[in-house]
Design a protein around this motif. Structure first.
Motif, PDB file in Angstrom:
ATOM      1  N   ALA A   4       3.895  -6.056   2.380  1.00 27.81           N
ATOM      2  CA  ALA A   4       3.124  -4.825   2.281  1.00 27.81           C
ATOM      3  C   ALA A   4       2.876  -4.481   0.818  1.00 27.81           C
ATOM      4  O   ALA A   4       1.764  -4.080   0.427  1.00 27.81           O
ATOM      5  N   VAL A   5       3.881  -4.644  -0.017  1.00 30.33           N
ATOM      6  CA  VAL A   5       3.721  -4.360  -1.449  1.00 30.33           C
ATOM      7  C   VAL A   5       2.744  -5.361  -2.048  1.00 30.33           C
ATOM      8  O   VAL A   5       1.870  -5.007  -2.864  1.00 30.33           O
ATOM      9  N   PHE A   6       2.925  -6.623  -1.660  1.00 32.98           N
ATOM     10  CA  PHE A   6       2.043  -7.664  -2.190  1.00 32.98           C
ATOM     11  C   PHE A   6       0.593  -7.390  -1.788  1.00 32.98           C
ATOM     12  O   PHE A   6      -0.327  -7.516  -2.596  1.00 32.98           O
ATOM     13  N   ILE A   7       0.382  -6.987  -0.540  1.00 32.87           N
ATOM     14  CA  ILE A   7      -0.959  -6.699  -0.041  1.00 32.87           C
ATOM     15  C   ILE A   7      -1.519  -5.474  -0.773  1.00 32.87           C
ATOM     16  O   ILE A   7      -2.683  -5.450  -1.168  1.00 32.87           O
ATOM     17  N   THR A   8      -0.690  -4.489  -0.996  1.00 38.38           N
ATOM     18  CA  THR A   8      -1.135  -3.289  -1.696  1.00 38.38           C
ATOM     19  C   THR A   8      -1.521  -3.623  -3.126  1.00 38.38           C
ATOM     20  O   THR A   8      -2.557  -3.171  -3.626  1.00 38.38           O
ATOM     21  N   ILE A   9      -0.683  -4.409  -3.782  1.00 34.20           N
ATOM     22  CA  ILE A   9      -0.961  -4.812  -5.176  1.00 34.20           C
ATOM     23  C   ILE A   9      -2.230  -5.652  -5.207  1.00 34.20           C
ATOM     24  O   ILE A   9      -3.104  -5.470  -6.077  1.00 34.20           O
ATOM     25  N   ALA A  10      -2.351  -6.567  -4.287  1.00 39.04           N
ATOM     26  CA  ALA A  10      -3.534  -7.425  -4.235  1.00 39.04           C
ATOM     27  C   ALA A  10      -4.793  -6.596  -3.971  1.00 39.04           C
ATOM     28  O   ALA A  10      -5.842  -6.792  -4.608  1.00 39.04           O
ATOM     29  N   ALA A  11      -4.711  -5.672  -3.058  1.00 40.90           N
ATOM     30  CA  ALA A  11      -5.866  -4.825  -2.729  1.00 40.90           C
ATOM     31  C   ALA A  11      -6.242  -3.960  -3.925  1.00 40.90           C
ATOM     32  O   ALA A  11      -7.430  -3.788  -4.265  1.00 40.90           O
ATOM     33  N   THR A  13      -5.613  -4.609  -7.078  1.00 39.81           N
ATOM     34  CA  THR A  13      -6.169  -5.506  -8.109  1.00 39.81           C
ATOM     35  C   THR A  13      -7.608  -5.846  -7.782  1.00 39.81           C
ATOM     36  O   THR A  13      -8.494  -5.808  -8.657  1.00 39.81           O
ATOM     37  N   LEU A  14      -7.883  -6.177  -6.551  1.00 39.64           N
ATOM     38  CA  LEU A  14      -9.261  -6.495  -6.150  1.00 39.64           C
ATOM     39  C   LEU A  14     -10.181  -5.280  -6.313  1.00 39.64           C
ATOM     40  O   LEU A  14     -11.318  -5.400  -6.760  1.00 39.64           O
ATOM     41  N   LEU A  15      -9.648  -4.130  -5.957  1.00 39.15           N
ATOM     42  CA  LEU A  15     -10.429  -2.904  -6.068  1.00 39.15           C
ATOM     43  C   LEU A  15     -10.765  -2.607  -7.536  1.00 39.15           C
ATOM     44  O   LEU A  15     -11.905  -2.296  -7.872  1.00 39.15           O
ATOM     45  N   ILE A  16      -9.781  -2.724  -8.402  1.00 44.26           N
ATOM     46  CA  ILE A  16      -9.992  -2.466  -9.837  1.00 44.26           C
ATOM     47  C   ILE A  16     -10.930  -3.512 -10.424  1.00 44.26           C
ATOM     48  O   ILE A  16     -11.843  -3.195 -11.178  1.00 44.26           O
ATOM     49  N   ALA A  17     -10.695  -4.764 -10.101  1.00 46.29           N
ATOM     50  CA  ALA A  17     -11.534  -5.852 -10.622  1.00 46.29           C
ATOM     51  C   ALA A  17     -12.967  -5.689 -10.122  1.00 46.29           C
ATOM     52  O   ALA A  17     -13.936  -5.881 -10.871  1.00 46.29           O
TER      53      ALA A  17
END
Length: 174
Positions: A4-11, A13-17
């Protein structure tokens, strides 16, 4: 939970990028817009400069032509005054209190006296003729007693015969 943390961080990061990429595109679009505006402003300013330059040139040429016209007009008027002074007034002028400021029309003879040209304009066979001397058909006429009309409507520098047909017959014969 790690997932869940990994998915949140990934999401995140994708959102910011993704946002950064959108911002970069937007900035690039804005930059093109302002670049286009600067070019348009340059073209407009160049057009105004050229237009103002042409207007100034036209005004200079116009002023030059006006000065030349008035210089020539003044010269012609001085020549007229000199010729009038040199030749004097015609013999009949004193009897009519004629001062040579206007054209005179001899009604009975269809003849104008043109002080600007210093002569007589008369109808000859339907055509207007000019003569510096009194026309032959008026030689034995006492012009001091002739019926004349002072024509104040026609400028002295213009030919009076050009205005003859602008007036009705009663104007000339009353």
């Amino acid at each position: 939970m790690k997932k869940a943390v990994f998915i949140t961080i990934a999401a995140t990061t994708l959102l910011i990028a993704g946002r950064a990429e959108v911002k970069a595109q937007r900035y690039e679009k804005d930059n093109k817009y302002w670049e286009h505006r600067r070019e348009a402003d340059k073209k407009r300013d160049e057009y105004y400069r050229e237009r103002d330059k042409k207007r100034a040139e036209y005004a200079r040429e116009r002023r030059k032509k006006q000065e030349e016209y008035y210089r020539e007009s003044s010269k012609r008027h001085k020549e007229y005054l000199k010729a009038r002074h040199k030749h004097g007034l015609p013999g009949w002028a004193r009897a009519h209190r004629y001062e040579a400021r206007y054209h005179a029309y001899f009604r009975d003879y269809s003849t104008f006296y043109d002080p600007y040209r210093g002569g007589y304009v008369f109808l000859d066979g339907g055509n207007w003729r000019f003569s510096a001397e009194i026309p032959s058909f008026m030689i034995n006429v006492d012009l001091g007693r002739a019926n004349i009309l002072i024509v104040k409507d026609v400028p002295i520098s213009r030919h009076p015969e050009d205005f003859y047909h602008d007036y009705d017959e009663d104007y000339w014969n009353d």
